[in-house]
Design an enzyme around this catalytic site. Structure first.
Site, PDB file in Angstrom:
ATOM      1  N   HIS A  86      19.775 -36.923  11.205  1.00  0.00           N
ATOM      2  CA  HIS A  86      20.946 -37.791  11.067  1.00  0.00           C
ATOM      3  C   HIS A  86      22.200 -36.997  11.389  1.00  0.00           C
ATOM      4  CE1 HIS A  86      23.019 -41.387   9.653  1.00  0.00           C
ATOM      5  NE2 HIS A  86      23.899 -40.576   9.088  1.00  0.00           N
TER       6      HIS A  86
ATOM      7  N   ASP B 261      15.261 -39.843  12.103  1.00  0.00           N
ATOM      8  CA  ASP B 261      16.396 -40.022  11.202  1.00  0.00           C
ATOM      9  C   ASP B 261      15.913 -40.726   9.946  1.00  0.00           C
ATOM     10  OD1 ASP B 261      18.738 -40.809   9.867  1.00  0.00           O
ATOM     11  OD2 ASP B 261      19.852 -41.016  11.736  1.00  0.00           O
TER      12      ASP B 261
ATOM     13  N   SER C 148      27.421 -42.536  12.336  1.00  0.00           N
ATOM     14  CA  SER C 148      26.856 -43.173  11.150  1.00  0.00           C
ATOM     15  C   SER C 148      27.658 -44.428  10.781  1.00  0.00           C
ATOM     16  CB  SER C 148      26.778 -42.158  10.007  1.00  0.00           C
ATOM     17  OG  SER C 148      25.924 -42.604   8.981  1.00  0.00           O
TER      18      SER C 148
END
Length: 327
Positions: free
Chosen positions: A295, A266, A138
């Site tokens: 995610h 996502d 991320s």
């Protein structure tokens, strides 16, 4: 490089992006025993590095996501898997994320690659590793991709490649996506810890002159950026921050084998976060977009022993494309 066709195929419940996103942090039990080393930075702060060593000639630097740490489940599971395959790991806890507040007003942001560079140089100067690989998740993935790209002309030959997972490489459009109703719960979780940290900084640094009323009312990342990120880190505006911190403009500069995995379901990611063109036009940047995965999830079933697709995909890229010998 061609865009990879993904072989990720989860069972039915895990084909829901929200279910897959939440399952790992809520139900997986992964832990890892780390040895912590605190290093002093050039600006009189500190960074906590959490090592898990098996006596390898290769070390993998793991960088967590927004408000994560070495305790994040994806960090623990990746570290354990790579250790079993004969690789050392070290989790780079971003400033203020290790459990102890850092010493300065500034903590971290999506584009603060000077800290990544500092950690890499610390490893190079103090350890005798032949190979370094960087893996980011991320926000940590954005840092990874941006660093590998912007340092392409000066990067150490010991850095052999990188992998990034679930990355909002275009921050401006990613924030718009994050602020949609479908992500309201996630946003509330992030904002709770982020607002508390900003309040704590305002208490420790009264000269910061935080507008607490605006902080309490903040409902968008842009609000927090105006209050904290922009003034503290010297950006002109949130828009200036988005442009300078995003990894996407740096993808075509990458000169080490690098993989980005962003699932199509996502809910954090915008259309701009799927860089098919960049992958097709690069000799070093690979892209994979599984239909499912959420995610930082990529869970496949309710059996913990079967939830290792991501770890094995990381392993395979290291072996086949970065070409590091592992067990």
């Amino acid at each position: 490089m061609p865009v990879f066709t993904s072989d990720f195929s989860p069972t039915l419940p895990f084909k829901n992006g929200h279910f897959n996103t939440m399952y790992r942090p809520l139900f997986m039990k992964d832990t890892c025993s780390f040895l912590r080393k605190r290093i002093t930075t050039w600006d009189h702060d500190f960074i906590d590095l959490d090592f898990s060593l098996v006596g390898s000639k290769t070390i993998v630097i793991l960088i967590h996501g927004l408000e994560g740490s070495s305790e994040s489940k994806y960090i623990a599971s990746t570290s354990k898997h790579l250790n079993k395959k004969g690789l050392d790991t070290v989790c780079f806890n971003l400033r203020g994320c290790s459990g102890d507040d850092n010493l300065l007003l500034g903590t971290y942001h999506s584009g603060k690659t000077e800290d990544v560079d500092f950690v890499v140089k610390h490893i190079l100067e103090n350890y005798k590793y032949e190979n370094i690989i960087i893996i980011g998740f991320s926000l940590g993935g954005n840092l990874t991709l941006k660093y590998i790209g912007e340092q392409s002309e000066n990067i150490s030959p010991k850095i052999k490649g990188a992998i990034a997972i679930s990355v909002p490489i275009d921050i401006a459009s990613g924030e718009v996506e994050m602020e949609r109703l479908k992500n309201k719960l996630y946003l509330e979780v992030f904002f709770k810890t982020m607002k508390n940290k900003i309040l704590e900084k305002a208490h420790k640094f009264p000269e910061f002159n935080l507008d607490k009323d605006k902080l309490f009312k903040a409902t968008k990342f842009k609000h927090l950026e105006k209050l904290y990120t922009v003034p503290v880190f010297g950006f002109e505006s949130p828009e200036d921050y988005w442009a300078k911190a995003s990894a996407k403009p740096h993808l075509l500069k990458i000169k080490r084998p690098t993989l980005l995995i962003n699932s199509k379901d996502d809910t954090f990611l915008s259309t701009e976060c799927y860089p098919y063109d960049e992958a097709h036009n690069s000799d070093f940047f690979f892209f994979e977009a599984p239909n499912y995965g959420g995610h930082c999830g990529f869970m496949t079933s309710f059996k913990p022993s079967e939830n290792t697709w991501l770890e094995h995909r990381i392993e395979r890229f290291i072996r086949e494309n970065i070409q590091i010998n592992i067990l």
